[in-house]
Each structure stands twice: as structure tokens, then as C-alpha cells.
Design an enzyme around this catalytic site. Structure first.
Site, PDB file in Angstrom:
ATOM      1  N   SER A  10       0.691  -1.267   0.027  1.00 37.20           N
ATOM      2  CA  SER A  10       0.016  -0.073   0.138  1.00 37.20           C
ATOM      3  C   SER A  10       0.898   1.260  -0.128  1.00 37.20           C
ATOM      4  O   SER A  10       0.576   2.250  -0.716  1.00 37.20           O
ATOM      5  CB  SER A  10      -0.814  -0.164   1.149  1.00 37.20           C
ATOM      6  OG  SER A  10      -0.300  -0.066   2.438  1.00 37.20           O
ATOM      7  N   PHE A  11       2.007   1.168   0.692  1.00 30.75           N
ATOM      8  CA  PHE A  11       2.665   2.455   1.039  1.00 30.75           C
ATOM      9  C   PHE A  11       3.634   2.809  -0.565  1.00 30.75           C
ATOM     10  O   PHE A  11       3.529   3.898  -0.972  1.00 30.75           O
ATOM     11  CB  PHE A  11       3.598   2.580   2.050  1.00 30.75           C
ATOM     12  CG  PHE A  11       4.286   3.823   2.396  1.00 30.75           C
ATOM     13  CD1 PHE A  11       3.445   4.975   2.644  1.00 30.75           C
ATOM     14  CD2 PHE A  11       5.559   3.937   2.721  1.00 30.75           C
ATOM     15  CE1 PHE A  11       4.014   6.029   3.071  1.00 30.75           C
ATOM     16  CE2 PHE A  11       6.040   5.067   2.857  1.00 30.75           C
ATOM     17  CZ  PHE A  11       5.444   6.248   3.250  1.00 30.75           C
ATOM     18  N   ARG A  31       6.368  -9.877  -7.189  1.00 30.79           N
ATOM     19  CA  ARG A  31       6.501 -11.298  -7.547  1.00 30.79           C
ATOM     20  C   ARG A  31       5.220 -12.006  -8.273  1.00 30.79           C
ATOM     21  O   ARG A  31       4.995 -12.826  -8.795  1.00 30.79           O
ATOM     22  CB  ARG A  31       6.880 -12.049  -6.563  1.00 30.79           C
ATOM     23  CG  ARG A  31       8.404 -12.092  -6.261  1.00 30.79           C
ATOM     24  CD  ARG A  31       8.706 -12.676  -4.786  1.00 30.79           C
ATOM     25  NE  ARG A  31      10.171 -12.446  -4.531  1.00 30.79           N
ATOM     26  CZ  ARG A  31      10.526 -12.591  -3.306  1.00 30.79           C
ATOM     27  NH1 ARG A  31       9.643 -13.190  -2.124  1.00 30.79           N
ATOM     28  NH2 ARG A  31      11.754 -12.734  -3.046  1.00 30.79           N
ATOM     29  N   GLY A 133       8.378   8.489   8.843  1.00 30.20           N
ATOM     30  CA  GLY A 133       7.433   9.489   9.479  1.00 30.20           C
ATOM     31  C   GLY A 133       6.055   8.909   9.532  1.00 30.20           C
ATOM     32  O   GLY A 133       5.453   8.114   8.974  1.00 30.20           O
ATOM     33  N   LYS A 188       7.026   2.120  17.262  1.00 30.39           N
ATOM     34  CA  LYS A 188       5.578   2.825  17.310  1.00 30.39           C
ATOM     35  C   LYS A 188       4.652   1.684  16.968  1.00 30.39           C
ATOM     36  O   LYS A 188       3.569   1.567  17.336  1.00 30.39           O
ATOM     37  CB  LYS A 188       5.553   3.926  16.211  1.00 30.39           C
ATOM     38  CG  LYS A 188       5.823   3.786  15.099  1.00 30.39           C
ATOM     39  CD  LYS A 188       4.837   3.150  14.090  1.00 30.39           C
ATOM     40  CE  LYS A 188       5.493   3.276  12.610  1.00 30.39           C
ATOM     41  NZ  LYS A 188       4.403   2.882  11.455  1.00 30.39           N
ATOM     42  N   ASP A 241       4.593   9.579  14.692  1.00 28.72           N
ATOM     43  CA  ASP A 241       4.641   8.170  14.308  1.00 28.72           C
ATOM     44  C   ASP A 241       3.598   7.547  15.365  1.00 28.72           C
ATOM     45  O   ASP A 241       2.816   6.830  14.961  1.00 28.72           O
ATOM     46  CB  ASP A 241       5.819   7.423  14.201  1.00 28.72           C
ATOM     47  CG  ASP A 241       6.046   7.045  12.753  1.00 28.72           C
ATOM     48  OD1 ASP A 241       4.983   6.917  12.179  1.00 28.72           O
ATOM     49  OD2 ASP A 241       7.205   6.779  12.245  1.00 28.72           O
ATOM     50  N   GLU A 278       3.876  -5.700  11.637  1.00 28.46           N
ATOM     51  CA  GLU A 278       5.287  -5.430  11.854  1.00 28.46           C
ATOM     52  C   GLU A 278       5.480  -5.568  13.304  1.00 28.46           C
ATOM     53  O   GLU A 278       6.748  -5.834  13.744  1.00 28.46           O
ATOM     54  CB  GLU A 278       5.861  -4.314  11.308  1.00 28.46           C
ATOM     55  CG  GLU A 278       5.952  -4.049   9.929  1.00 28.46           C
ATOM     56  CD  GLU A 278       7.196  -5.111   9.403  1.00 28.46           C
ATOM     57  OE1 GLU A 278       7.868  -5.755   9.991  1.00 28.46           O
ATOM     58  OE2 GLU A 278       7.336  -5.014   8.080  1.00 28.46           O
TER      59      GLU A 278
END
Length: 332
Positions: A10-11, A31, A133, A188, A241, A278
Site C-alpha cells: 500500500s505505501f 512477484r 514518518g 511505534k 509516528d 510488523e
């Protein structure tokens, strides 16, 4: 100028869409041929940001060599655990003038190394920049103003990225504290899990405010002990963040915590989210680092007990609330 995005999450997708409005040629590597074909033929990312149109200017490929060919800036937009693997794939194939920009946030599980350290090991001839950020892809893709931080061991490259990529959507600052920027960006995610859990348990704004502000103490203690600068943790990659990841509906770490707080098992919550969370591995890593360095990080320790030792959520709450009384502020 040629830009390459390794990974079409997404980012990376959001940034590619924004940069396509400017004077850049853009390739995206993935991939998954279904993702590649979806971008090239339907102008949609079928896995992420499904409602965002991807301009014709963006070309997707599943050939990593094609993706990096003649690239001026190569963005790592893969989960943190894949950074070393992808680096190894391209290390003998990229031009030494290509600037590597890491968008991923995390720490390597086995070595406890920051992502910039991994990239330096695997790509020693290329300049490495961290771009971090408070930034949710969903809002960037909709052109909502966002502030980021660019950092590097060689700040002329951080400044190059700032000056090249800043636009009317992205305002990029520089910060020479690469350690602090990376630690803040990684930790964060752990705190967002905790916020999701207490919210799922039914607690409100008072509890969230307490956890966010007190967790900043954990982040500062950890970050400074690892070589970061105190002021960094009160900037965009610290408190900034924390705010965006802990309180936003877009945060997958917060969403995962919400499910756990409502009674779902960890594995079930991860499956429900359907993307890499994450904060889970980061919690384990920072818990291990804290034990090695004898750093007291009560919120991270409590979350570790919940995630990995199946401790009851209510018992952890009681343990946190009954800790020794003390002054609010750290002496560093």
C-alpha cells in the site's frame, strides 16, 4: 529521473501514484503476476488500495532486473523481514549511483540490526537513505498533506531525496539521527498493538493517552541506549509516528490489537488482518534487546507476555497499574 519500487504494497503504491504526477518514470516490481497484470491492465492494485486508480505512467513487472535497470532511486517497499533477501537479489546488478531509499520499518529478528545496517552490508557501494514518518498510504494516495523525514549516514543523499521528492502532498524534512529515526519508526508499531488491545478490551481515551505518553518513555530509553538522540523521539518519527499509528483506523497494528483485545488468538488475528503486522516481531526483538541491555520497558514487557506467553490481559493491566510509584520524567 527513473524511480523503482521493489514491492507493491500500500505505501509503495501510494507514493508511486503521487510521484506519477511529476517528472518521473516509474516501475513497480512484484512477484505476484496477478498484481502485476492488475496494475498494467486494469490500472488497479488488486491487493492494496483497490479503489485508487494507478496512472498509465506506472509500469509493473515481475522481473526484478528489468525493474532496477537504469534506476536513479530504488525504493524498498517490502516487509522488513524481506529487506536482506531482496538486497541479495540485486546487489550485483544495480548501478553504484542508484540511491537506495528504505520505506520499510523494522529490526532484523536474528541480528537485531536496523534496516539501514542490513542495506549497508548487502549494498556497500550504494548510498542508503531512510524515509520515514507518520504516513498512512490510504491518505497519501488521496493527496492529503503528509510530513516525512529523510535521514542517512551521508546527509547529502538525505537532502537529495528531500529536495527531489518533496511536492504539494509530501513535505520532507531531514534529520541526521538515523538511529533515532529507525528506532522510533519500528517501536511505534509495538505500541499501536497495545493501544488496539486496550481499546478492544473496552477502555477509552484516558487509557490510550496514558499508554501512548508512557510508552514514549520506553521508546526514549531504548532509542537513546542504542545511540539515538533524545529530540528525535519528540519529532515526526517519534511522537508523530506514535499518534498516527496508535489512533488511526488505517493502522494494521492497531487493528490486530483490537482483535486480540476482543478475545481473538494471535494467529487468528494475523490471518484476519491479511497483511504483515510488523509490531509483533518488533515486540519480541525489543523485548530481547531490553533484556540484553537491562533496560526497563514495562509496556513492551507487558505486551510480550500477552503475545508470546499467553498471559491474561486483565492480569497484565493489574501489574502495570500496581508498579512502584515514581516521578513522571526520565533522567537520561
Amino acid at each position: 529521473m527513473n524511480l523503482t519500487f521493489l514491492g507493491s504494497g500500500s505505501f509503495g503504491t501510494a507514493l508511486a501514484v503521487i510521484f506519477s504526477n511529476y517528472d518521473f518514470k516509474i516501475k513497480m516490481f512484484d512477484r505476484n503476476m496477478d498484481v502485476v497484470n492488475g496494475i498494467n491492465e486494469k490500472r488497479k492494485n488488486i491487493k492494496y488500495l483497490k479503489n485508487i486508480h494507478i496512472p498509465e505512467k506506472i509500469i509493473a513487472t515481475n522481473d526484478i532486473n528489468d525493474a532496477i535497470n537504469n534506476s536513479d532511486i530504488i525504493f524498498f517497499a517490502v516487509p522488513s523481514h524481506a529487506v536482506r533477501e531482496i538486497s541479495k537479489q540485486i546487489k550485483d546488478k544495480i548501478d553504484s549511483k542508484s540511491v537506495i531509499v528504505c520505506l520499510s520499518k523494522g529490526i532484523e529478528q536474528d541480528t537485531h540490526k536496523r534496516l539501514s545496517e542490513i542495506l549497508e552490508e548487502e549494498l556497500p557501494h550504494n548510498p542508503i537513505v531512510i524515509l520515514s514518518g507518520p504516513s498512512h498510504a490510504e491518505e497519501i494516495a488521496l493527496r492529503k498533506p503528509t510530513a516525512l523525514v529523510s535521514t542517512s549516514k551521508d546527509m547529502k543523499f538525505a537532502e537529495l531525496i528531500r529536495d527531489t521528492l518533496s511536492n504539494d502532498v509530501l513535505r520532507i524534512y531531514t534529520n541526521s539521527d538515523i538511529v533515532g529515526v529507525e528506532i522510533g519508526g519500528s517501536m511505534k508499531n509495538v505500541i499501536a498493538l497495545a493501544i488496539g488491545i486496550i481499546t478492544g478490551m473496552g477502555y477509552g481515551d484516558n487509557s490510550s493517552a496514558a499508554i501512548i505518553t508512557r510508552s514514549l518513555q520506553d521508546i526514549v530509553k531504548m532509542g537513546v541506549s542504542l545511540g539515538g538522540k533524545l529530540e528525535t523521539f519528540f519529532g515526526l518519527t517519534g511522537i508523530g509516528d506514535l499518534i498516527v499509528t496508535c489512533l488511526s483506523e488505517h493502522s494494521r497494528n492497531r487493528k490486530c490489537g483490537l482483535l486480540i483485545g476482543k478475545g481473538m488468538k494471535l494467529d487468528e488475528a494475523i490471518k484476519e488482518i491479511g497483511m504483515v503486522v510488523e509490531g509483533i516481531n518488533a515486540c519480541k526483538i525489543f523485548y530481547e534487546i531490553a533484556k540484553e541491555k537491562n533496560i526497563e520497558v514495562p509496556i513492551i514487557e507487558s505486551l510480550y507476555e500477552v503475545l508470546f506467553n499467553n498471559k491474561d490481559l486483565r492480569s497484565i493491566e493489574g501489574k502495570l497499574m500496581s508498579r512502584d510509584r515514581k516521578d513522571e520524567f526520565l533522567k537520561i
